[in-house]
Design a protein around this motif. Sequence first.
Motif, PDB file in Angstrom:
ATOM      1  N   VAL A  56      -0.919  -0.454 -13.338  1.00  0.00           N
ATOM      2  CA  VAL A  56      -0.471   0.846 -12.844  1.00  0.00           C
ATOM      3  C   VAL A  56      -0.890   0.975 -11.393  1.00  0.00           C
ATOM      4  CG1 VAL A  56      -0.581   3.329 -13.172  1.00  0.00           C
ATOM      5  CG2 VAL A  56      -0.728   1.815 -15.142  1.00  0.00           C
ATOM      6  N   ALA A  57       0.054   1.377 -10.559  1.00  0.00           N
ATOM      7  CA  ALA A  57      -0.263   1.594  -9.150  1.00  0.00           C
ATOM      8  C   ALA A  57      -0.238   3.085  -8.865  1.00  0.00           C
ATOM      9  CB  ALA A  57       0.756   0.877  -8.280  1.00  0.00           C
ATOM     10  N   PHE A  58      -1.184   3.528  -8.083  1.00  0.00           N
ATOM     11  CA  PHE A  58      -1.260   4.952  -7.756  1.00  0.00           C
ATOM     12  C   PHE A  58      -1.081   5.146  -6.263  1.00  0.00           C
ATOM     13  CE2 PHE A  58      -3.981   4.007 -11.282  1.00  0.00           C
ATOM     14  CZ  PHE A  58      -3.662   4.977 -12.209  1.00  0.00           C
ATOM     15  N   GLN A  59      -0.401   6.214  -5.955  1.00  0.00           N
ATOM     16  CA  GLN A  59      -0.333   6.604  -4.548  1.00  0.00           C
ATOM     17  C   GLN A  59      -1.085   7.913  -4.441  1.00  0.00           C
ATOM     18  OE1 GLN A  59       3.211   8.424  -3.077  1.00  0.00           O
ATOM     19  NE2 GLN A  59       3.311   6.954  -1.419  1.00  0.00           N
ATOM     20  N   ILE A  60      -2.159   7.903  -3.711  1.00  0.00           N
ATOM     21  CA  ILE A  60      -3.012   9.088  -3.631  1.00  0.00           C
ATOM     22  C   ILE A  60      -2.952   9.611  -2.202  1.00  0.00           C
ATOM     23  CG2 ILE A  60      -5.384   9.906  -3.796  1.00  0.00           C
ATOM     24  CD1 ILE A  60      -5.691   7.441  -5.795  1.00  0.00           C
ATOM     25  N   VAL A  61      -2.742  10.916  -2.056  1.00  0.00           N
ATOM     26  CA  VAL A  61      -2.640  11.452  -0.692  1.00  0.00           C
ATOM     27  C   VAL A  61      -4.028  11.715  -0.137  1.00  0.00           C
ATOM     28  CG1 VAL A  61      -0.360  12.460  -0.738  1.00  0.00           C
ATOM     29  CG2 VAL A  61      -2.283  13.743  -1.646  1.00  0.00           C
ATOM     30  N   ARG A  62      -4.155  11.453   1.124  1.00  0.00           N
ATOM     31  CA  ARG A  62      -5.363  11.892   1.827  1.00  0.00           C
ATOM     32  C   ARG A  62      -4.969  13.183   2.519  1.00  0.00           C
ATOM     33  NH1 ARG A  62      -5.954   6.105   3.379  1.00  0.00           N
ATOM     34  NH2 ARG A  62      -7.769   5.349   2.246  1.00  0.00           N
ATOM     35  N   ALA A  63      -5.307  14.298   1.877  1.00  0.00           N
ATOM     36  CA  ALA A  63      -4.784  15.588   2.333  1.00  0.00           C
ATOM     37  C   ALA A  63      -5.158  15.862   3.785  1.00  0.00           C
ATOM     38  CB  ALA A  63      -5.304  16.698   1.441  1.00  0.00           C
ATOM     39  N   ALA A  64      -6.402  15.580   4.128  1.00  0.00           N
ATOM     40  CA  ALA A  64      -6.852  15.902   5.482  1.00  0.00           C
ATOM     41  C   ALA A  64      -6.035  15.134   6.508  1.00  0.00           C
ATOM     42  CB  ALA A  64      -8.331  15.574   5.621  1.00  0.00           C
ATOM     43  N   GLN A  65      -5.770  13.849   6.198  1.00  0.00           N
ATOM     44  CA  GLN A  65      -4.985  13.035   7.122  1.00  0.00           C
ATOM     45  C   GLN A  65      -3.572  13.571   7.235  1.00  0.00           C
ATOM     46  OE1 GLN A  65      -7.716  11.399   6.303  1.00  0.00           O
ATOM     47  NE2 GLN A  65      -7.925  10.989   8.485  1.00  0.00           N
ATOM     48  N   PRO A  81      -2.092   8.111   5.612  1.00  0.00           N
ATOM     49  CA  PRO A  81      -2.082   9.342   4.817  1.00  0.00           C
ATOM     50  C   PRO A  81      -2.120   9.080   3.316  1.00  0.00           C
ATOM     51  CG  PRO A  81       0.066   8.932   5.780  1.00  0.00           C
ATOM     52  CD  PRO A  81      -0.860   7.943   6.387  1.00  0.00           C
ATOM     53  N   VAL A  82      -1.819   7.882   2.898  1.00  0.00           N
ATOM     54  CA  VAL A  82      -1.907   7.630   1.466  1.00  0.00           C
ATOM     55  C   VAL A  82      -2.811   6.444   1.206  1.00  0.00           C
ATOM     56  CG1 VAL A  82       0.345   8.559   0.896  1.00  0.00           C
ATOM     57  CG2 VAL A  82       0.131   6.148   1.491  1.00  0.00           C
ATOM     58  N   TRP A  83      -3.320   6.467   0.016  1.00  0.00           N
ATOM     59  CA  TRP A  83      -4.208   5.392  -0.403  1.00  0.00           C
ATOM     60  C   TRP A  83      -3.584   4.784  -1.654  1.00  0.00           C
ATOM     61  CZ3 TRP A  83      -8.824   6.136  -4.016  1.00  0.00           C
ATOM     62  CH2 TRP A  83      -9.580   4.961  -4.099  1.00  0.00           C
ATOM     63  N   ILE A  84      -3.435   3.464  -1.650  1.00  0.00           N
ATOM     64  CA  ILE A  84      -2.796   2.808  -2.782  1.00  0.00           C
ATOM     65  C   ILE A  84      -3.861   2.139  -3.640  1.00  0.00           C
ATOM     66  CG2 ILE A  84      -1.106   1.099  -3.497  1.00  0.00           C
ATOM     67  CD1 ILE A  84       0.118   3.365  -1.991  1.00  0.00           C
ATOM     68  N   LEU A  85      -3.723   2.353  -4.920  1.00  0.00           N
ATOM     69  CA  LEU A  85      -4.740   1.882  -5.844  1.00  0.00           C
ATOM     70  C   LEU A  85      -4.034   1.164  -6.978  1.00  0.00           C
ATOM     71  CD1 LEU A  85      -7.792   2.382  -6.149  1.00  0.00           C
ATOM     72  CD2 LEU A  85      -7.230   4.269  -7.643  1.00  0.00           C
ATOM     73  N   ARG A  86      -4.588   0.063  -7.461  1.00  0.00           N
ATOM     74  CA  ARG A  86      -3.967  -0.607  -8.615  1.00  0.00           C
ATOM     75  C   ARG A  86      -5.031  -0.846  -9.658  1.00  0.00           C
ATOM     76  NH1 ARG A  86      -0.779  -5.334  -5.390  1.00  0.00           N
ATOM     77  NH2 ARG A  86       0.229  -5.688  -7.383  1.00  0.00           N
ATOM     78  N   SER A  87      -4.632  -0.675 -10.877  1.00  0.00           N
ATOM     79  CA  SER A  87      -5.582  -0.989 -11.933  1.00  0.00           C
ATOM     80  C   SER A  87      -4.811  -1.472 -13.142  1.00  0.00           C
ATOM     81  CB  SER A  87      -6.424   0.228 -12.289  1.00  0.00           C
ATOM     82  OG  SER A  87      -5.671   1.110 -13.068  1.00  0.00           O
ATOM     83  N   THR A  88      -5.475  -2.196 -14.024  1.00  0.00           N
ATOM     84  CA  THR A  88      -4.795  -2.741 -15.190  1.00  0.00           C
ATOM     85  C   THR A  88      -5.519  -2.337 -16.461  1.00  0.00           C
ATOM     86  OG1 THR A  88      -6.077  -4.752 -14.963  1.00  0.00           O
ATOM     87  CG2 THR A  88      -3.885  -4.769 -14.017  1.00  0.00           C
ATOM     88  N   PHE A 101     -12.866   3.032 -11.838  1.00  0.00           N
ATOM     89  CA  PHE A 101     -13.815   2.048 -11.301  1.00  0.00           C
ATOM     90  C   PHE A 101     -13.714   1.970  -9.790  1.00  0.00           C
ATOM     91  CE2 PHE A 101     -13.085  -0.176 -15.551  1.00  0.00           C
ATOM     92  CZ  PHE A 101     -14.144   0.502 -16.123  1.00  0.00           C
ATOM     93  N   GLN A 102     -12.555   2.303  -9.275  1.00  0.00           N
ATOM     94  CA  GLN A 102     -12.342   2.155  -7.833  1.00  0.00           C
ATOM     95  C   GLN A 102     -12.334   3.479  -7.096  1.00  0.00           C
ATOM     96  OE1 GLN A 102      -8.755  -0.415  -7.365  1.00  0.00           O
ATOM     97  NE2 GLN A 102      -8.961  -0.471  -9.581  1.00  0.00           N
ATOM     98  N   SER A 103     -11.972   4.540  -7.818  1.00  0.00           N
ATOM     99  CA  SER A 103     -11.793   5.807  -7.115  1.00  0.00           C
ATOM    100  C   SER A 103     -13.031   6.664  -7.298  1.00  0.00           C
ATOM    101  CB  SER A 103     -10.576   6.539  -7.671  1.00  0.00           C
ATOM    102  OG  SER A 103     -10.570   7.855  -7.175  1.00  0.00           O
TER     103      SER A 103
END
Lengths: 397, 363, 67, 531
Positions: A56-65, A81-88, A101-103
């Motif tokens: 699963v890949a996540f796109q997380i916004v960095r609101a302040a940015q 402005p976004v942070w991409i995260l992947r986890s399985t 584990f990562q966030s």
Amino acid sequence: MADDRRKNRIFRGSLGLLLLSLVLSGGCWDRRELETLAVVTGMGLNYAAQGDGYEVAFQIVRAAQLQSASGGAGGGGELKPVWILRSTGPTVFEAVRNATFQSSRRLFLSHNQVLIISEAVAKGGLLPALEFFVRDHEPRNTQWLLLTPDEPVEILDAAAGLERVSALAIVDLMKQYQLTSKIKPVYLADYIKTRIEKTTANTLPIIRIYETAGKKELLLDGTAILKEDRLVGFLDHKETRGLLWVLGEVRGGVITVDLPGGGKATFEIFDAIPKVKVEFKEGRVQVKIEIKERAGLGAQTTYADLSTPEQFKKLENLQTKAIEDEIRAALAKAKAYKADIFGFGEYLYKHDHRTWQRLQKEWERYFVDAQVEIKIEAMVEELGLVTRPATYRELRK
Amino acid sequence: MDQGRISAGQLTLLVMSFTIGSWIVLPTGLQSGQNIWLIILFGLGGGMFFACLGLLLYRRFPGKNLFEIHELVFGPVIGKFFSLLYLWFFLQTGGGTLGVFVTMLKSTVFTATPDLALLVPWVIIVIYGCRRGIEVIARSNQPLILATVGLILISILLVLNIFEADNLLPFLDKPFSRIAWDALGVAVFPFGQGVIFMMILPRVNRQQKVAGAVFGGLIGAGLVLMIIQSLAVGVLGKVAEVLVFPTYEFYRIIDIAQVLTRLELIPLLNFLTMGFIKIMLCLYALAFGTAQLFNLRTYRPLAIPIGVLLLVVARRIFPSVSEHMRYFEEVQPYYGLFFCLVLPLITLGTALLRGRARREMAP
Amino acid sequence: MIVLMILIFLLLFLWEAPGLMAQEYWRELAVFTILLIVGLVLSLLLLTGVKLPYIESFWLNLFEKIV
Amino acid sequence: MFKFLWRKLRLAHLRKKNPLPRMYRELSPDLEVNLTAIRRELGASPDLIIRRITVGSAPATTGALLYIDGLIDQQIVHRDIISPLLNGEKGRKGQDSKGLLEYLVRQVLSVGAVKKEPKFEPVVQALLEGKTVLFLDGQAEALLLATEGWEKRAINEPDAERIILGPHEGFTENIRINTALLRRKITNPGLHFEEMKLGRRTRTTVAIAYLKGIVNEKLVAEVRSRLKRVNIDLVLDANYLNEFISDAPFSIFPTVGFTERPDVTAAKLLEGRVAIFVDGTPVVSTVPVLLVESFQSPDDYNFPYYYATFIRWFRYISFVLAVLAPALFVALGSYHQELIPTPLLITIKSATEGTPFPLVVEMVMMGAVFEIIREAGVRLARPVGQTISIVGALVVGEAAVTAGLVGAPTIIVIAITAIATFVVPDLLGPGIILRLFFTILAGVFGAYGILIGLLFILLHLTSLRSFGVPYLSPLVPLSPGDLKDVLIRAPIWAMRTRPRLIGWSQPERQPFGFGSSGTEEGEEGEAEDGG
């Protein structure tokens, strides 16, 4: 006496406060402060590269940015402005949880806007992957579903033209589908709703990446057909609109026809109202599609004057043919894949469920065999701001 | 005891709220999918029949509540036993509503909060309201039911663009026995539970209007439920059959111009307020009935311990929603019939048999 | 936790009892106290993890045995 | 319990030990005895003036005029008492002292209200109220002459109830002027006043006013009996009595209404209410009061009905905003983020990034700061007060945000709330308390907490009564006819009935519409409606 009662009430009041404080003291179980949330705006689903399970890949916004969008600040300090995260994980749910584990912050899925699904997942059966999103209370049913032949992560990470977050850009892309009516946007809720019907096949819009000037950009590209939850084929733009005509989801868009004397004319569609009727007669499924369409002349590439009533008639006939063409193309594709994307079976079920009971087991066969009659009534109603191209014309005698 | 008086109009609204109660978000009989409106209609008919029975009984003993009627008909010992049965029924009704209420909150919004933390403040205000008497309950019900009905009417406008009338088709695709069974379930719950109003009828100030008020309330509630469930099915289609809280879910799909969106608080609000009135009425009937059972002068002090009992029952009513659904599917129709058909019939029959003499004895 | 529970019930008792005593409502007080004790016992059972039957499951089982 | 009983006993004991001042003692015929008694009673007060005079000539009778300086109108005393006594009596002869008092009253003194008083206590009381007392030697009676006159505030507009259009007069501290102001509004013989003295030591004049024929007599009797029951040391303001006579002394909602405006009072009387005047305060209490009255302003009736309706709805909205806005923000911001539209969520999130406290704490903290600023602004002299507000609002708010202590949205919510609070001044107190209550509940349970609070308040409000009238009427229980002045402000000509639960003894105000207004009823209806 009255004094007594008041006294009693004060006594009770203090006891009540004590009880209340007991209740309140333990409070705040579900509280999550905004600062501690990682707001997910887009997610991608793929099979894990190794082993059994999902990535699963996540796109997380960095609101302040996102807010301090004042350009020029530049330099290396500026984060994306976004942070991409992947986890399985073996299931989507577990993969989502594994992301912690990562966030450092709790992933918050309620604002997820798009779900990008890889082709592999679509081929292997989509519902098991989507199940979590329907069952869990956080994700909403109004997420857009899209299929991609590329890696979902890349879509989430791509530059998105004028927007800074690709997921939000995709939302806008979906919302303006009626400018062309050549994509069929699908909500998670729509997908589930179609899925639960026995005979109807699902469709999903396709998004992919293309590179221009060294940058990756997004492109909507046709429609995928999923039969019984599995990817079986594709529709191109034209066929997609063929489908939308029948479903009654054409709300705008343009249609171009070749004029008999050379040149082309483009019409803007105002609206189109279909009427579908499915019957079972003489051992065959008979489908009658009637469409009333209204359009206006949008552009022409000839010097001819198209504004006369006779010309209008001709234009309308041309349009009729073009629309029928599109529908036939979609129909041919659907029959080739044996996938009832139009929901003819569902229609039959709703209006004549006894017949449907008989046919549903072999619906595929009946669908391919179905006789479709198309009747289109196209009207050209408007000319735009000019009557004819600005050419000199002899006065009529 | 309670000197409060309510008007016939307030009784109508109370019956409406009580019937809408918790059913609005956790409907039974949704297995019948698109025919839900028909089922509610039949259920309403059944409910009206039960109400007729109750009102017949009440007409024979005007100004007496159910427990007094029992004692008049069966004498103090057997009468008290019958009353005790009904107390249990009220307890289970109230506890069940409270249980559903907690399940609903826990599976939608407050996933991490322990049951008790949700229940305790709720039970506290229910007790508070109960102690204020029927007059306050009836009055505070007025704005709540108005808000509920108003919100549901507004919802009709909100879902106009996603509502598909086609989803209410086909008509009657299931065997009739199935539909009749579901309708019986609906007749017993929520309509049949209105037997609780047998405890409240004597509090109405204009007795001649009682029957009309009860029927009006049942019909009103039937209409509201029909509207909201038809909306849910019309929006969700067959998905409504697999969802636990279809009404809640369909509000989540509403999206009008990105402004009117994320409206799931509406069904929660409807459910909580209506459930609030229902639980409060149950507690009132329980406390009042218990006080009558023991010939007490006031029911008020009993509100607290019975509230605690309700809380305990709410925690041990069902282990999971699926169990609850199964119970409603298989047992509740019989169980409810016992209380809203069998027992009143026995009482009515005995009253008729013992006839005149008894009636003259009754003051 | 048990102590807290007993404390809460004691508070409930204190809340109601003085008023009843002042008005000499002895019967009411008795019923109130009995019900409160029943509530306390049940709560303590719940708290200590004794498996009270679920009411609806109980009816379900009973019903299935009958049919 | 025991402690309470003991305290009660002790109070009773104290009461026995200090009996009330000697009542009803007879006056003595001896002038000097009387004077000494008065001096002893009042102490060596320098403002007690004793003016010895001699009346008549043949058998000259000595006497004394007593008054308290500052409480009397010097001019009246000089012109109408001293000079006729001294000059007009020179020629008089052979007047026996028995008939002298009667003679003086009938032929000499030219003041208005004169009363003979044989008892001591009322004399002292009269002296303290600004009357001039005339003692004559050999008379066991004193003459009480109405010479009250002291410096009083001019009639001007009350600060707390400002309006744009309409009469700009308000009550003053003088009960006589106040009753007169009311008489000026209602020229109707039905306007009755009943006076009594309340406050064991202050002996404050309290008056009940009502319109006979419209008021429900039971209500008047109830007010009378509740006031009679008040056993209090001092009455300085209307609120001293309100807290005694209110139906729900523990409720945060006012079950006794108050106003400083004669026009509002008049309108309330015409709806069948009773007003309570207290000497020494411009605040007049009216009962019964309904919650909806707090949302009505005199301006509603002085502006066209459509505009008034519009403004009234803003008042309702403002109050809801004032009470619920912080709570809703807390609930949304720390519990139900899924309910905020995505773009808004991102904006709010970016503004609150890095703030150290939970939203509830921020909200309560900033709310407290705001209350401090407000209180300081009220107490201080006006120019300083304004400075405080500016410094407080701008500097503190701005600094708190830049320092990253609180998020900017919090400040915005608090600011909006603060302003909205003042739109309904009658419910300022309840509003602030409720706001805190709801904010904390929202902090603990989110929207669920708010709902619990709302249901609790609803139950509380529906169980409240003000002098027998349900507090939430006409909303709950619903009386649709009365909504004409609640949901809308109907045109005056359409408000033809008084509120059903208050003015039911004489329901009709005027015939509907613009019809001829010759009748008595029609004229009454012209007074604008305040309730």
